[in-house]
Enzyme design. Structure first.
Site, short mmCIF file in Angstrom:
data_model
loop_
_atom_site.label_atom_id
_atom_site.label_comp_id
_atom_site.label_asym_id
_atom_site.label_seq_id
_atom_site.Cartn_x
_atom_site.Cartn_y
_atom_site.Cartn_z
N LYS A 1 -51.08 -58.24 -8.24
CA LYS A 1 -51.66 -56.90 -8.24
C LYS A 1 -52.41 -56.72 -6.93
O LYS A 1 -53.40 -57.40 -6.67
CB LYS A 1 -52.59 -56.70 -9.43
CG LYS A 1 -53.19 -55.31 -9.51
CD LYS A 1 -54.09 -55.16 -10.71
CE LYS A 1 -54.69 -53.77 -10.81
NZ LYS A 1 -55.58 -53.63 -11.98
N LYS B 1 -47.52 -55.18 -9.05
CA LYS B 1 -48.08 -53.83 -9.00
C LYS B 1 -48.69 -53.60 -7.63
O LYS B 1 -49.48 -54.45 -7.17
CB LYS B 1 -49.15 -53.68 -10.09
CG LYS B 1 -49.81 -52.32 -10.16
CD LYS B 1 -50.85 -52.26 -11.27
CE LYS B 1 -51.50 -50.88 -11.32
NZ LYS B 1 -52.54 -50.79 -12.38
#
Length: 464
Positions: free
Chosen positions: A331, A384
């Site tokens: 992320k 992400k």
């Protein structure tokens, strides 16, 4: 067996769907002489056979009434039925140079020359089963539109009067009954907003959702204790959805930022440092609370070190060995999250998240995170954002046997929507291409706000 040759007049249709208007230079066949070869044992050897060519392409050509042996004998005798001529070579535009063919042993374009052939050799396929549909939820009674994310809403926990949803099949929702009668007392907290979104999603084959709560400011605290309240917004919503849709796959978000008065994913020390181990302690309690409510997959998105192993141990200790962990493995501290933070009102009160989220410039670091998460017991690895990080998706796909997830984040969604409003792009085509790219890079599942819209396209539903 002896055969007799009999000349009989017959009209022979050349081929199914053929007409002289479609094929230039082809004339209809009228009263052709056809030498039919017929066995002597036939009771009526002088049969008159009439075959009329179909006038429309969809109409079948009537059969001549011959047996297989008669048809074969006719062909052996040289009476071959008429077929369309070899189509002429298409003319090139005037001025096209005449050149010899290139001496190529392989021409990849041969496998791309028609829609059917392109479909035959398609390497990546996209299905609604690949989608996880994010749902924003809040305590209000109204569905509140999210300004930065056209078509997305904070869905009310209590409102409307949905009496019953009848399911036929495992993934298809077919009947929706609405009633003016009040719910029984035990069902008075059911939400039409949340359920209706799930019904619409499942109606096109999407059977997985992930929940993101907008928590009232009055429940936020520096330590995010509301995150593990068994009667909090997320556990209540899980219980509601599982009661109505037992086979629905529910993913949850495990992080403190929606519950923190500081807006960070972890507990903030007075000097601004995000405390790692103390945060992990809170996350374990949050994950267990969600599992207790019925979550299928808990998804730590906080990026604290060691949280996957600690959550796995906490779940197992409470008897939730069956609950999966989807770790936000890579992320990044991305600028693509802006609309999401508006949706949840979760912007950090100060500073940024760069001390725990990854540097967008780093590639190899994703492998370090992935190896740690694998060793600690993660079941799914997530990247992400999605589209700007296709190289990271492919990196994890090639280096890990675990399923790979990609999050097509709010900024990606909103840019496509905005480009479509400005008529700069074709929304549907760009949407589908972006999702296919995520799959091609190696994502097994995709968290996307386009889930329901894309599933309708895949089901063949026409544009409105």
């Amino acid at each position: 067996m002896a055969s007799a040759f009999v000349n009989v007049p017959c009209n022979v249709g050349a081929i199914k769907g053929l007409d002289s208007q479609t094929y230039v230079g082809l004339k209809p066949s009228l009263n052709q002489q056809f030498n039919c070869v017929m066995p002597k044992i036939m009771a009526n050897p002088r049969r008159v056979l009439v075959v009329r060519a179909s006038e429309r392409r969809s109409e079948p050509i009537p059969k001549m009434g011959l047996t297989d042996e008669e048809c074969e004998a006719a062909v052996v005798a040289g009476n071959v039925p008429e077929a369309p001529p070899v189509p002429p070579k298409s003319a090139a535009p005037a001025g096209t140079p005449v050149v010899p063919s290139l001496p190529l042993n392989r021409r990849p374009r041969r496998n791309r020359k028609s829609p059917a052939m392109r479909a035959s050799f398609q390497e990546t396929n996209l299905s609604p089963a690949n989608f996880v549909y994010p749902l924003f939820i809040h305590e209000g009674e109204e569905d509140t539109p999210i300004g930065a994310m056209p078509g997305c809403f904070r869905l009310g926990w209590r409102h409307g009067l949905m009496e019953e949803v009848i399911m036929l099949g495992c993934f298809r929702m077919t009947i929706l009954l609405l009633s003016k009668d009040p719910f029984p007392v035990c069902c008075s907290t059911e939400s039409e907003g949340n359920l209706l979104q799930v019904v619409k999603a499942r109606d096109v084959g999407v059977n997985s959702v992930v929940l993101f709560p907008k928590v009232p400011d009055g429940l936020k605290s520096p330590t995010g204790d509301e995150a593990y309240n068994d009667n909090g917004l997320v556990p209540r919503t899980i219980r509601l959805l599982k009661d109505k849709f037992p086979d629905l796959v529910i993913y949850t978000d495990v992080a403190l930022d929606p519950y923190s008065s500081d807006g960070h994913d972890g507990i903030v020390r007075e000097d601004g440092v995000i405390m790692n181990d103390e945060t992990v302690h809170q996350l374990c309690k949050q994950a267990v609370s969600q599992a207790r409510a019925g979550a299928d997959v808990v998804s730590p998105s906080d990026m604290m070190d060691g949280r996957v192993g600690a959550i796995r141990a906490a779940l197992d200790a409470e008897g939730f060995q069956h609950v999966s962990i989807m770790s936000y493995t890579a992320k990044y501290a991305s600028s693509f999250y802006g609309p999401f933070r508006e949706a949840l009102d979760s912007n950090p009160r100060f500073g940024d998240k760069k001390t725990y989220q990854m540097n967008p410039a780093n590639h190899r670091e994703a492998l370090v995170e992935a190896r740690e998460d694998e060793s600690e017991g993660a079941d799914i690895l997530l990247v992400k954002p999605g589209l700007p990080y296709l190289d990271i998706i492919r990196l994890l796909r090639d280096s890990s046997p675990l399923p790979i997830a990609a999050y097509q984040v709010s900024g990606e969604y909103s840019m496509i929507k905005a480009g479509a409003v400005l008529k700069m792009i074709d929304e549907e085509r760009v949407m589908m291409e972006s999702l296919m790219c995520l799959r091609r890079a190696g994502a097994d599942i995709i968290l996307t706000y386009f889930a329901r819209q894309a599933a309708r396209v895949l089901s063949g539903e026409k544009r409105s």
